[in-house]
Design an enzyme around this catalytic site. Sequence first.
Site, short mmCIF file in Angstrom:
data_model
loop_
_atom_site.label_atom_id
_atom_site.label_comp_id
_atom_site.label_asym_id
_atom_site.label_seq_id
_atom_site.Cartn_x
_atom_site.Cartn_y
_atom_site.Cartn_z
N CYS A 29 11.79 61.99 -21.77
CA CYS A 29 11.89 62.12 -20.31
C CYS A 29 13.33 62.19 -19.82
O CYS A 29 13.59 62.72 -18.74
CB CYS A 29 11.16 60.96 -19.64
SG CYS A 29 11.79 59.35 -20.18
N GLU A 43 6.34 55.83 -13.86
CA GLU A 43 7.52 56.20 -14.65
C GLU A 43 7.29 57.64 -15.10
O GLU A 43 6.54 57.90 -16.04
CB GLU A 43 7.65 55.26 -15.87
CG GLU A 43 7.90 53.80 -15.50
CD GLU A 43 9.34 53.55 -15.07
OE1 GLU A 43 10.22 54.36 -15.42
OE2 GLU A 43 9.58 52.55 -14.37
P1 NAD Z 1 0.41 62.61 -19.24
O1 NAD Z 1 0.69 62.47 -17.80
O2 NAD Z 1 -0.25 63.86 -19.71
O3 NAD Z 1 -0.48 61.42 -19.79
C1 NAD Z 1 -0.23 60.05 -19.55
C2 NAD Z 1 -1.53 59.29 -19.45
O4 NAD Z 1 -2.34 59.82 -18.41
C3 NAD Z 1 -2.40 59.30 -20.70
O5 NAD Z 1 -2.92 58.01 -20.88
C4 NAD Z 1 -3.52 60.26 -20.38
O6 NAD Z 1 -4.72 59.90 -21.01
C5 NAD Z 1 -3.64 60.11 -18.89
N1 NAD Z 1 -4.09 61.36 -18.28
C6 NAD Z 1 -3.78 62.62 -18.66
N2 NAD Z 1 -4.37 63.53 -17.84
C7 NAD Z 1 -5.06 62.82 -16.94
C8 NAD Z 1 -5.90 63.17 -15.84
N3 NAD Z 1 -6.12 64.46 -15.51
N4 NAD Z 1 -6.45 62.18 -15.12
C9 NAD Z 1 -6.21 60.90 -15.43
N5 NAD Z 1 -5.45 60.50 -16.45
C10 NAD Z 1 -4.89 61.43 -17.21
O7 NAD Z 1 1.84 62.36 -19.89
P2 NAD Z 1 2.25 62.54 -21.39
O8 NAD Z 1 2.03 63.99 -21.74
O9 NAD Z 1 1.60 61.51 -22.21
O10 NAD Z 1 3.81 62.24 -21.38
C11 NAD Z 1 4.77 63.19 -21.06
C12 NAD Z 1 5.29 62.95 -19.67
O11 NAD Z 1 5.67 61.60 -19.52
C13 NAD Z 1 6.54 63.77 -19.35
O12 NAD Z 1 6.46 64.25 -18.05
C14 NAD Z 1 7.66 62.73 -19.47
O13 NAD Z 1 8.81 63.05 -18.73
C15 NAD Z 1 6.98 61.50 -18.99
N6 NAD Z 1 7.63 60.31 -19.51
C16 NAD Z 1 8.28 59.49 -18.66
C17 NAD Z 1 8.92 58.37 -19.15
C18 NAD Z 1 9.65 57.41 -18.24
O14 NAD Z 1 9.95 56.31 -18.69
N7 NAD Z 1 9.94 57.78 -17.01
C19 NAD Z 1 8.89 58.08 -20.50
C20 NAD Z 1 8.20 58.94 -21.35
C21 NAD Z 1 7.57 60.05 -20.84
#
Ligand code: NAD
Length: 439
Positions: free
Chosen positions: A246, A212
Amino acid sequence: MNKVSERVQSVFKTQSQHKWVNKASTAEQRLAKLQKMKDAIQAREDDVVKAMHLDLRRDEEGARGEVTSIYGEIDHAFADLAQWMEPVEADPTPFIGSKARIMPEARGIVLLFSPWNYPFALLFQPLASIIAAGNCAMVKPNELAPNISKLAAEIINDVFDEKDVAVFEGGVDLANELLELPMDHIFFTGSPAVGKIVMGAAAKNLTSVTLELGGKNPVIIDRTADLADAAGKIAAFRNLNNGQVCLCPENIWVPEEMAQDFIAAAQGTFQALFYKDGALNPDANGKMIDERNFQRVKNYIDDAREKGANIVCGGDTDSDLLSIHPTIMTDVPANAIIMGEETFGPILNIFTYKDADEAITSIQQQSKPLALYVFTTDDDFVESVLAKTSSGGVTVNNCLLHVAVPGLPFGGVNGSGIGAYHGKFGFQELSHQRSVLAM
Ligand code: NAD
């Protein structure tokens, strides 16, 4: 290769056995777990409100809204889970005397990562689907919302035995540790960049994924649209959670002769909703989640300004409050950084068109967005846009709201995600559709 801690390994081993018990569980047994989870969340609702304010400066209404969306998901399962679990009789088979059916079955152990922007709902909503489908879960709340992470962990520890649902608090190192294990499925909500890392890790074990993700959501305003209504809704939704949603509208396509009126109306809404006596109202505006994200969005504005973009309103930032003023930009050059990245901040980019096909061609050339919005009173215009574009979902004459319709699957497509959930679609996403032929 990341070192996997003893606790992670031990939980994985326990769940690897227990997943067969959960797979065979009845609707009543699954609903009993969901009821316990709902009761525990209800008992901690005031704590959710406090934690949400500490992590995101979210107001009480917004915090309670997150909780309500979880109850909605659980209540939907109460109403329909038994029916979702029923095998579906398949079409007649070519073999005389045989019968075929499709049985939804639990996937097994699901690894769940949540984002920080809706850190409570986007953990417990998918968890509800994971449990409804008879899975075990290994859950990592988001480290950038530490108060919600702690609270979510307490709730999960109170409600569940680790063999059913186990919670792990931590950041990227922990995420990478968990990604080493041969999970049955990964449900990830987060950025497209990390989505690729997750999918790469999943590929090593042929683990299925639900991703997502996000993207740059376009809006097309047609000449027949109620412009003031469109501008008001777009401006309000663009600055929801200080733009960190998002589904926020981002790139606005408006007929060139309507652009000035659109901008004036959007500015009026910004003033009415997010300013008080001419000064930014920090409580209404919300805040960027952390210094890094504050600097990231500030850099988009500074970079676009340097490269010749016109900052029509906003553009100011407050580093003490981590607030970015709602901002409107026009004439953003193609080489500005913001043109290539999801903003995840309160910036509207305005693009004008003579012919709507200019907007459509541009949208076709970008990564498929999570959402697309159309403002029009012309049904043929809607159908034409739908036929010529692709996106995870669409709302016509408003923004975001398709996410709140329980009968619609919610998810992205390609660059904005893989798979979908909510209600029956969540149950199906977290299930394997098993084909059974009896001769
Ligand atoms: P993120 O991708 O930075 O982090 C999400 C998860 O991934 C966290 O648990 C984090 O610990 C882990 N993570 C981060 N970097 C990592 C790496 N290098 N290797 C492995 N795991 C890692 O996302 P975020 O900043 O928490 O959220 C923002 C993003 O999420 C935006 O792009 C937004 O559009 C998206 N989002 C999507 C939805 C949806 O329903 N489609 C909803 C909310 C947010």
